[in-house]
Enzyme design. Structure first.
Site, PDB file in Angstrom:
ATOM      1  N   PHE A  43     -19.134  25.307 -24.086  1.00  0.00           N
ATOM      2  CA  PHE A  43     -18.171  26.195 -23.420  1.00  0.00           C
ATOM      3  C   PHE A  43     -18.498  27.643 -23.735  1.00  0.00           C
ATOM      4  O   PHE A  43     -18.632  28.029 -24.898  1.00  0.00           O
ATOM      5  CB  PHE A  43     -16.743  25.882 -23.882  1.00  0.00           C
ATOM      6  CG  PHE A  43     -15.703  26.755 -23.227  1.00  0.00           C
ATOM      7  CD1 PHE A  43     -15.350  26.551 -21.899  1.00  0.00           C
ATOM      8  CD2 PHE A  43     -15.094  27.788 -23.928  1.00  0.00           C
ATOM      9  CE1 PHE A  43     -14.406  27.362 -21.272  1.00  0.00           C
ATOM     10  CE2 PHE A  43     -14.142  28.600 -23.323  1.00  0.00           C
ATOM     11  CZ  PHE A  43     -13.795  28.383 -21.982  1.00  0.00           C
TER      12      PHE A  43
ATOM     13  N   ASP B 146      -2.798  19.676 -16.592  1.00  0.00           N
ATOM     14  CA  ASP B 146      -2.397  20.887 -15.875  1.00  0.00           C
ATOM     15  C   ASP B 146      -1.511  20.538 -14.677  1.00  0.00           C
ATOM     16  O   ASP B 146      -0.545  21.251 -14.379  1.00  0.00           O
ATOM     17  CB  ASP B 146      -3.628  21.652 -15.402  1.00  0.00           C
ATOM     18  CG  ASP B 146      -4.463  22.196 -16.548  1.00  0.00           C
ATOM     19  OD1 ASP B 146      -3.876  22.519 -17.599  1.00  0.00           O
ATOM     20  OD2 ASP B 146      -5.693  22.295 -16.405  1.00  0.00           O
TER      21      ASP B 146
ATOM     22  N   GLN C  19      -6.289  22.848 -25.870  1.00  0.00           N
ATOM     23  CA  GLN C  19      -7.501  22.811 -26.697  1.00  0.00           C
ATOM     24  C   GLN C  19      -7.669  24.064 -27.546  1.00  0.00           C
ATOM     25  O   GLN C  19      -8.536  24.115 -28.411  1.00  0.00           O
ATOM     26  CB  GLN C  19      -8.721  22.608 -25.808  1.00  0.00           C
ATOM     27  CG  GLN C  19      -8.750  21.246 -25.133  1.00  0.00           C
ATOM     28  CD  GLN C  19      -9.972  21.046 -24.258  1.00  0.00           C
ATOM     29  OE1 GLN C  19     -10.568  22.006 -23.772  1.00  0.00           O
ATOM     30  NE2 GLN C  19     -10.353  19.799 -24.046  1.00  0.00           N
TER      31      GLN C  19
ATOM     32  N   LEU D 274       1.527  11.343 -23.253  1.00  0.00           N
ATOM     33  CA  LEU D 274       0.985  10.184 -23.960  1.00  0.00           C
ATOM     34  C   LEU D 274      -0.032   9.419 -23.122  1.00  0.00           C
ATOM     35  O   LEU D 274      -0.233   8.225 -23.314  1.00  0.00           O
ATOM     36  CB  LEU D 274       2.124   9.249 -24.376  1.00  0.00           C
ATOM     37  CG  LEU D 274       3.273   9.873 -25.157  1.00  0.00           C
ATOM     38  CD1 LEU D 274       4.459   8.921 -25.230  1.00  0.00           C
ATOM     39  CD2 LEU D 274       2.817  10.272 -26.557  1.00  0.00           C
TER      40      LEU D 274
ATOM     41  N   GLY E  14     -10.255  25.765 -15.173  1.00  0.00           N
ATOM     42  CA  GLY E  14      -9.518  26.691 -16.023  1.00  0.00           C
ATOM     43  C   GLY E  14      -8.032  26.371 -15.956  1.00  0.00           C
ATOM     44  O   GLY E  14      -7.514  25.971 -14.912  1.00  0.00           O
TER      45      GLY E  14
END
Length: 313
Positions: free
Chosen positions: A116, A252, A168, A220, A48
């Site tokens: 998901f 993250d 996302q 990138l 998460g």
């Protein structure tokens, strides 16, 4: 002062299929797909966006405060957070729900099929930024749609600077809605694919978007990252990893480095370089929260990569 991490808490169940999906999916039968993949290898990871970012920020000596909603199956993850001394005061359990979960099957060609289940994440708007005290910085990472709108407005109303990281979740929003977030945010972070989608949806160039915030960060992959700020574009090189094992959670980890630099008042070159180091450390380990470098080791990696020293909290 604390950094509020608004985002998802999730279990990632990762399965490995020892063949290629293409060998078991008949193109002429795709309209009536019914397949079973034998997956003898499986592992469950803590993940998460909020959990991953907070974990990495804690490694750096920051002060992360997680704000998220979880289900009644959260107890194992909760014990893990306690073990890491991560503050869970603003993690709310939603009755009769599951914690968000991703079921990921990967084949030998690195193709992935993911299912998901958002679960309790859909109720993330039941949390309020105003309930968190002593917050000087926030990141709004992928979360429930309503929660992302609410928390952005609450940060803006309270005068708390925030980093907008749609990730996302970006396809959930149209161009007008994304512009709304950009207008409220102090910083925006996306990867190269998301940057292209952001331009298409808003009709704005990256330079124009960057002009609306203090900094626009575009990662990138192996090419490093770009930070657009004050009319300039800084190039942050990719730090060579000791191994390329699992990219899950690298973005993250990178964002945790950014947040630490912002909270410490560092310049963008130094903040971006620390972010790059964190991504390189993470990618050498399976799962998003299994790397455990000390602050001294992180500082040493920074020194090796960039030839200058940093002081971590």
């Amino acid at each position: 002062m604390k950094t509020l991490i608004c985002g998802s808490m999730a279990y990632d169940t990762i399965m490995v299929f020892g063949d290629s999906f293409k060998n078991h999916i008949l193109p002429e039968k795709i309209h009536m797909l019914n397949v079973c993949f034998f997956v003898p290898e499986m592992r469950r990871e803590y993940g998460g966006t909020a959990g991953n970012i907070a974990y990495n920020l804690q490694l750096l000596g920051g002060a992360p405060l997680i704000m998220a909603t979880v289900g009644e199956d959260f107890q194992p993850y909760s014990k893990w957070l306690d073990k890491q001394s991560l503050d869970s005061a603003h993690i709310k359990v939603i009755p009769d729900t599951f914690t968000a979960q991703a079921f990921i099957t990967t084949d030998q060609d690195d193709n992935q099929i993911t299912a998901f289940h958002p679960g309790a994440m859909s109720a993330a708007h039941s949390n309020s930024v105003h309930d968190a005290k002593d917050v000087s910085l926030t990141i709004i990472a992928p979360d429930g749609r309503d929660a992302m709108f609410l928390h952005a407005k609450e940060c803006s109303d309270a005068g708390i600077p925030f980093l907008f990281d749609p990730g996302q979740g970006l396809p959930m929003f149209n161009g007008e809605e994304l512009l709304h977030f950009i207008e409220l945010a102090d910083y925006v972070a996306v990867n190269d694919y998301e940057a292209q989608l952001l331009q298409e949806k808003t009709g704005l160039t990256l330079d124009t978007i960057a002009g609306k915030v203090k900094a626009l960060i575009v990662t990138l992959g192996s090419e490093g990252s770009h930070i657009y700020t004050e009319g300039k574009r800084l190039h942050i090189p990719c730090v060579e990893a000791s191994a390329v094992t699992d990219p899950t959670g690298c973005g993250d980890a990178y964002r945790a480095g950014l947040l630490y630099g912002i909270s410490q008042g560092w310049d963008w070159q130094q903040s971006g370089q620390l972010a790059s180091v964190m991504g390189a450390i993470k990618i050498a380990h399976r799962g998003a929260q299994n790397h455990q470098p000390s602050r001294e080791e992180i500082a040493q990696r920074y020194q090796q990569a960039f030839g200058s020293s940093i002081n971590l909290g």
